[in-house]
Scaffold this motif. Structure first.
Motif, mmCIF file in Angstrom:
data_model
loop_
_atom_site.group_PDB
_atom_site.id
_atom_site.type_symbol
_atom_site.label_atom_id
_atom_site.label_comp_id
_atom_site.label_asym_id
_atom_site.label_seq_id
_atom_site.Cartn_x
_atom_site.Cartn_y
_atom_site.Cartn_z
ATOM 1 N N ALA A 11 2.058 39.081 -25.010
ATOM 2 C CA ALA A 11 1.289 37.852 -25.213
ATOM 3 C C ALA A 11 1.374 36.940 -23.993
ATOM 4 O O ALA A 11 0.393 36.274 -23.636
ATOM 5 N N VAL A 12 2.550 36.885 -23.361
ATOM 6 C CA VAL A 12 2.703 36.077 -22.145
ATOM 7 C C VAL A 12 1.755 36.580 -21.058
ATOM 8 O O VAL A 12 1.003 35.804 -20.449
ATOM 9 N N LEU B 279 0.252 30.602 -29.283
ATOM 10 C CA LEU B 279 0.120 31.487 -28.125
ATOM 11 C C LEU B 279 0.436 30.741 -26.837
ATOM 12 O O LEU B 279 1.145 31.251 -25.964
ATOM 13 N N HIS B 280 -0.056 29.534 -26.698
ATOM 14 C CA HIS B 280 0.222 28.728 -25.504
ATOM 15 C C HIS B 280 1.727 28.486 -25.341
ATOM 16 O O HIS B 280 2.262 28.579 -24.232
ATOM 17 N N LEU B 281 2.395 28.195 -26.435
ATOM 18 C CA LEU B 281 3.823 27.903 -26.365
ATOM 19 C C LEU B 281 4.636 29.171 -26.093
ATOM 20 O O LEU B 281 5.619 29.142 -25.345
ATOM 21 N N THR C 256 -6.940 30.941 -35.106
ATOM 22 C CA THR C 256 -7.030 29.575 -35.591
ATOM 23 C C THR C 256 -6.502 28.632 -34.505
ATOM 24 O O THR C 256 -5.863 29.069 -33.542
ATOM 25 N N ALA C 257 -6.760 27.348 -34.688
ATOM 26 C CA ALA C 257 -6.277 26.376 -33.706
ATOM 27 C C ALA C 257 -4.754 26.422 -33.597
ATOM 28 O O ALA C 257 -4.187 26.341 -32.502
ATOM 29 N N ARG D 39 0.494 36.987 -36.831
ATOM 30 C CA ARG D 39 -0.965 37.000 -37.005
ATOM 31 C C ARG D 39 -1.675 36.969 -35.660
ATOM 32 O O ARG D 39 -2.686 37.649 -35.463
ATOM 33 N N MET D 40 -1.154 36.172 -34.739
ATOM 34 C CA MET D 40 -1.748 36.091 -33.398
ATOM 35 C C MET D 40 -1.688 37.442 -32.695
ATOM 36 O O MET D 40 -2.665 37.899 -32.105
ATOM 37 N N LEU D 41 -0.536 38.101 -32.768
ATOM 38 C CA LEU D 41 -0.380 39.401 -32.124
ATOM 39 C C LEU D 41 -1.324 40.436 -32.743
ATOM 40 O O LEU D 41 -1.926 41.249 -32.038
ATOM 41 N N THR D 42 -1.445 40.403 -34.062
ATOM 42 C CA THR D 42 -2.328 41.354 -34.756
ATOM 43 C C THR D 42 -3.777 41.151 -34.344
ATOM 44 O O THR D 42 -4.496 42.112 -34.041
#
Length: 219
Positions: free
Chosen positions: A205-206, A163-165, A156-157, A192-195
């Motif tokens: 993620a970095v 993720l950017h942060l 999602t947005a 959720r992003m990691l999944t």
């Protein structure tokens, strides 16, 4: 629950010192030792410790190669914290790319080591701002990032924003303040992003964000 730890270092005195530090903690237990990378891989696959403290410079197979072999397994049998006396950018970058969830110098205070073990065992990654900057600087020298994989489109947005942060090294508290949401909400977005991206923790993620050009160094 007791956190089970494997020590991998070619110096017996270093292993003895680590064992002494860990033995003072009621919730952490050393379950095995290895004196080289081959031994570390074998022991980790057999014992399946929660965390492996992995030296970088070891005979026969170094810590980075050993970490790569462990994370080629599905699922990996352990999480890895890389320990080294060498504060060198290439070591940091290669260790994180190999799959390590943390990077510490051997001269770090004992309380930092214990904290790192607990953080990584909990499923989180340990990446202090100095290490984050070095990862960013490494990718600033990389002219052509990999194209974004299709999984990125599933974010999602708000998840992409998180993720950017994360990639800029912000903590959950800092992200919460930036986005005017609670830390619990940030944790949900991070999880959720990691999944969705099939990443183990925010450390990966970095690396992922910069490696795939999702964020540019200096932006």
């Amino acid at each position: 629950m007791t956190i089970r730890v494997l020590l991998a270092d070619d110096q017996q005195m270093i292993r003895a010192g680590l064992r002494l530090i860990i033995s003072a903690e009621p919730d952490i237990q050393v379950v095995g030792e290895a004196g080289d990378g081959f031994g570390a891989v074998t022991a980790a696959r057999r014992l399946r410790p929660d965390v492996t403290l992995m030296d970088i410079r070891m005979p026969r197979l170094d810590g980075i190669q050993a970490t790569q072999r462990l994370f080629a397994d599905t699922p990996p049998p352990t999480r890895v914290i890389v320990l080294t006396t060498f504060d060198i950018d290439s070591y940091v970058y290669e260790a994180l790319r190999a799959g390590a969830s943390g990077f510490l110098l051997k001269n770090a205070p004992p309380e930092d080591l214990v904290h790192a073990i607990r953080v990584v065992a909990s499923g989180a990654g340990l990446l202090d701002p100095a290490v984050t900057r070095r990862v960013i600087e490494e990718f600033a020298r990389t002219p052509a990032p990999l194209p974004p994989p299709p999984q990125v489109a599933s974010l999602t947005a708000r998840e992409l924003e998180v993720l950017h942060l994360v990639a800029r090294g912000l903590s959950n508290a800092e992200i919460a303040a930036r986005l005017y949401v609670s830390e619990a909400t940030v944790k949900t977005h991070v999880a959720r992003m990691l999944t969705k991206l099939a990443l183990r923790d925010r450390v990966q993620a970095v690396v992922y964000a910069y490696e795939h050009g999702l964020i540019r160094a200096g932006n």
